[in-house]
Scaffold this motif. Structure first.
Motif, mmCIF file in Angstrom:
data_model
loop_
_atom_site.group_PDB
_atom_site.id
_atom_site.type_symbol
_atom_site.label_atom_id
_atom_site.label_comp_id
_atom_site.label_asym_id
_atom_site.label_seq_id
_atom_site.Cartn_x
_atom_site.Cartn_y
_atom_site.Cartn_z
ATOM 1 N N ASP A 160 0.856 -1.227 -0.202
ATOM 2 C CA ASP A 160 0.157 0.065 0.073
ATOM 3 C C ASP A 160 1.032 1.442 -0.115
ATOM 4 O O ASP A 160 1.691 1.433 1.032
ATOM 5 C CB ASP A 160 -1.032 -0.125 1.236
ATOM 6 N N ARG A 161 0.872 2.094 -1.073
ATOM 7 C CA ARG A 161 1.782 3.270 -1.078
ATOM 8 C C ARG A 161 1.698 4.262 0.077
ATOM 9 O O ARG A 161 2.457 5.114 0.380
ATOM 10 C CB ARG A 161 1.501 4.011 -2.453
ATOM 11 N N SER A 162 0.427 4.182 0.408
ATOM 12 C CA SER A 162 0.145 5.236 1.644
ATOM 13 C C SER A 162 1.025 4.940 2.881
ATOM 14 O O SER A 162 1.127 5.481 3.936
ATOM 15 C CB SER A 162 -1.248 5.547 2.088
ATOM 16 N N ALA A 163 1.537 3.432 2.774
ATOM 17 C CA ALA A 163 2.330 2.890 3.976
ATOM 18 C C ALA A 163 3.740 3.236 3.985
ATOM 19 O O ALA A 163 4.576 2.815 4.657
ATOM 20 C CB ALA A 163 2.024 1.558 4.347
ATOM 21 N N ILE A 164 3.996 4.108 2.712
ATOM 22 C CA ILE A 164 5.500 4.366 2.683
ATOM 23 C C ILE A 164 6.110 5.366 3.780
ATOM 24 O O ILE A 164 5.395 6.541 3.836
ATOM 25 C CB ILE A 164 5.759 4.817 1.343
ATOM 26 N N LYS A 165 7.039 5.139 4.527
ATOM 27 C CA LYS A 165 7.478 6.095 5.297
ATOM 28 C C LYS A 165 8.774 7.115 4.578
ATOM 29 O O LYS A 165 8.589 8.184 4.612
ATOM 30 C CB LYS A 165 8.214 5.457 6.618
ATOM 31 N N ARG A 166 9.437 6.268 3.958
ATOM 32 C CA ARG A 166 10.590 6.883 3.043
ATOM 33 C C ARG A 166 11.383 5.767 2.135
ATOM 34 O O ARG A 166 11.147 4.706 2.303
ATOM 35 C CB ARG A 166 11.635 7.592 3.971
ATOM 36 N N ASP A 230 10.834 15.139 0.574
ATOM 37 C CA ASP A 230 11.279 15.142 2.134
ATOM 38 C C ASP A 230 11.089 13.582 2.672
ATOM 39 O O ASP A 230 11.612 13.321 3.562
ATOM 40 C CB ASP A 230 10.419 15.808 3.209
ATOM 41 N N LYS A 231 10.719 12.597 1.694
ATOM 42 C CA LYS A 231 10.546 11.350 2.146
ATOM 43 C C LYS A 231 11.362 10.486 1.145
ATOM 44 O O LYS A 231 11.380 9.219 0.918
ATOM 45 C CB LYS A 231 9.073 10.881 1.855
ATOM 46 N N ILE A 232 12.482 11.182 0.635
ATOM 47 C CA ILE A 232 13.411 10.662 -0.312
ATOM 48 C C ILE A 232 14.570 10.744 0.219
ATOM 49 O O ILE A 232 15.046 11.801 0.025
ATOM 50 C CB ILE A 232 13.315 10.805 -1.906
ATOM 51 N N ASP A 233 15.385 9.769 0.862
ATOM 52 C CA ASP A 233 16.713 10.011 1.150
ATOM 53 C C ASP A 233 17.966 9.194 0.263
ATOM 54 O O ASP A 233 17.332 8.435 -0.308
ATOM 55 C CB ASP A 233 16.969 9.462 2.619
#
Ligand SMILES: NC(=O)c1ccc[n+]([C@@H]2O[C@H](COP(=O)([O-])OP(=O)(O)OC[C@H]3O[C@@H](n4cnc5c(N)ncnc54)[C@H](OP(=O)(O)O)[C@@H]3O)[C@@H](O)[C@H]2O)c1
Length: 378
Positions: A160-166, A230-233
């Motif tokens: 589920d894409r909405s469960a992506i933290k980063r 801000d969620k891509i490191d």
């Protein structure tokens, strides 16, 4: 049966795609190939794969190839590339040209309803909004070929894409990861082209040495997966065994691993959603016993910071940065400017650029032209 067209068949990604086609010859048929000017390689490829259509961007070279291959259809220029991209018998186009010029034939392929295997990240940097909107409208698949994005795509399978933290994009760090600022002033072209883990074309190899490639990948990930910046490191992982990771809200992480070789992500895109036998032996964990991770240095590798800045500001800035960088990298390869000039000149150019909205293909092209002109004179 996948019936493919390859834009950039003579390049590093193009040739690896042909290796996969050879390996999976019952599943993949090469219907069309295209390149800029390397007609010797195109001729060999045509004799082996008998494509229905061949495009050569350079018109004189196209005429020469047609003379050498009287029984094949050879077309030229941008119209030729678009004909390859839209060929009726093709159901998937591998977009593997270098540079922003790949955007137009990639859009033509999507308009014609073809699934896309996307290596040409520059197309997504300059025209990300146009590409993703058209993909949605036409209901085609946009399958990443870049190893980091293939990794993330695989980690997100069924999630589920909405469960992506980063998203955590790994970077080898390139050949200069341990250089001091002073050492970075004396980099030769040969040193920049000597990547420690990946064998790639010259432009992307230089981008890997400046970490611009990682910056472009951050922007690419933003467009491909719809995840905010801000969620891509980025994390430096010199062994390039973990190709990227996704951390979920429950703090679980899924990583995709393997040999640092483009054959794996290319095959995955070509066979998706199936997995077919690959070309490598079992991975040797004992030989690869050490996996390290470091923070990227945004000060020594300014291009990574510039790419984040450009992506955050949006509008014409990412496309401007991408085109200007392309020109500066070629000027470095031609020994006109130094390696450290690439980021210095790029930063100055970006500071002077007045950011506008991008709403059409014409906006992208106009912005690209301005950037190239300014970067050539910088
Ligand atoms: N190599 C990798 O491991 C890797 C990994 C991830 C993503 N990518 C991306 O994949 C793309 C290709 O990279 P590469 O390393 O394969 O580059 P490359 O080895 O330099 O090959 C470039 C290919 O593009 C063709 N080309 C260039 N300009 C063209 C034009 N105007 N019209 C038609 N064809 C043109 C070249 O044709 P000629 O041979 O005739 O010049 C060649 O076939 C880049 O966007 C890169 O960022 C590459």
């Amino acid at each position: 049966m996948k019936r493919i067209a390859i834009l950039g068949s003579t390049g590093s990604i193009g040739e690896s795609t042909l290796k996969i086609a050879r390996h999976l010859k019952d599943k993949i048929e090469v219907r069309a190939i295209a390149a800029k000017s390397n007609i010797d390689k195109l001729e060999q490829q045509a004799r082996e794969f008998s494509p229905e259509l061949i495009a050569v961007f350079d018109e004189d070279k196209a005429l020469e190839l047609q003379k050498r291959l009287p029984n094949h259809r050879v077309v030229a220029g941008m119209e030729g590339l678009k004909a390859v991209a839209g060929l009726a018998s093709v159901n998937m186009v591998v977009s593997a040209m270098t540079g922003t010029l790949g955007l137009e034939p990639t859009l033509a392929a999507i308009k014609a309803g073809k699934d896309i295997g996307l290596a040409n990240k520059e197309a997504l940097i300059s025209g990300g909004g146009l590409v993703t909107a058209l993909v949605k409208e036409k209901g085609v698949k946009l399958l990443p070929i870049d190893s980091e994005h293939s990794a993330i795509f695989q980690c997100l399978n069924g999630e589920d894409r909405s469960a992506i933290k980063r998203l955590i994009i790994t970077a080898s760090g390139g050949p200069f990861k341990n250089h001091t600022k002073e050492q970075l002033h004396n980099i030769s072209v040969d040193q920049a082209l000597n990547h420690p883990t990946w064998r790639m074309g010259p432009k992307i190899t230089v981008d890997s040495s400046t970490l611009m490639n990682k910056g472009l990948e951050v922007i690419e990930a933003h467009w491909l997966f719809g995840v905010s910046l801000d969620k891509i490191d980025v994390v430096v992982h010199p062994q390039s065994i973990i190709h990227s990771l996704v951390e979920f809200v429950d703090c679980s992480m899924i990583a995709q691993m393997g040999e640092p070789n483009m054959m794996v992500p290319i095959q995955y895109a070509l066979t998706y959603p199936d997995r077919l036998p690959g070309v490598f032996q079992n991975f040797d964990f004992i030989k690869n016993g050490t996996l390290q991770f470091f923070a990227p240095d945004f000060d020594r590798f300014r291009c990574l910071k510039l790419a984040y800045d450009a992506a955050k500001k949006g509008g014409t800035l990412p496309g401007y940065m991408n085109a200007a960088n392309e020109v500066l990298v070629h000027r470095f390869l031609d020994k006109q400017i130094s390696w450290s000039d690439i980021s210095h000149k790029l930063e100055n150019l970006m500071q002077r650029h007045s950011v506008q909205r991008v709403s059409s293909f014409e906006d992208v092209i106009a912005n690209d032209k301005v950037a190239r002109k300014e970067a050539a004179l910088a």
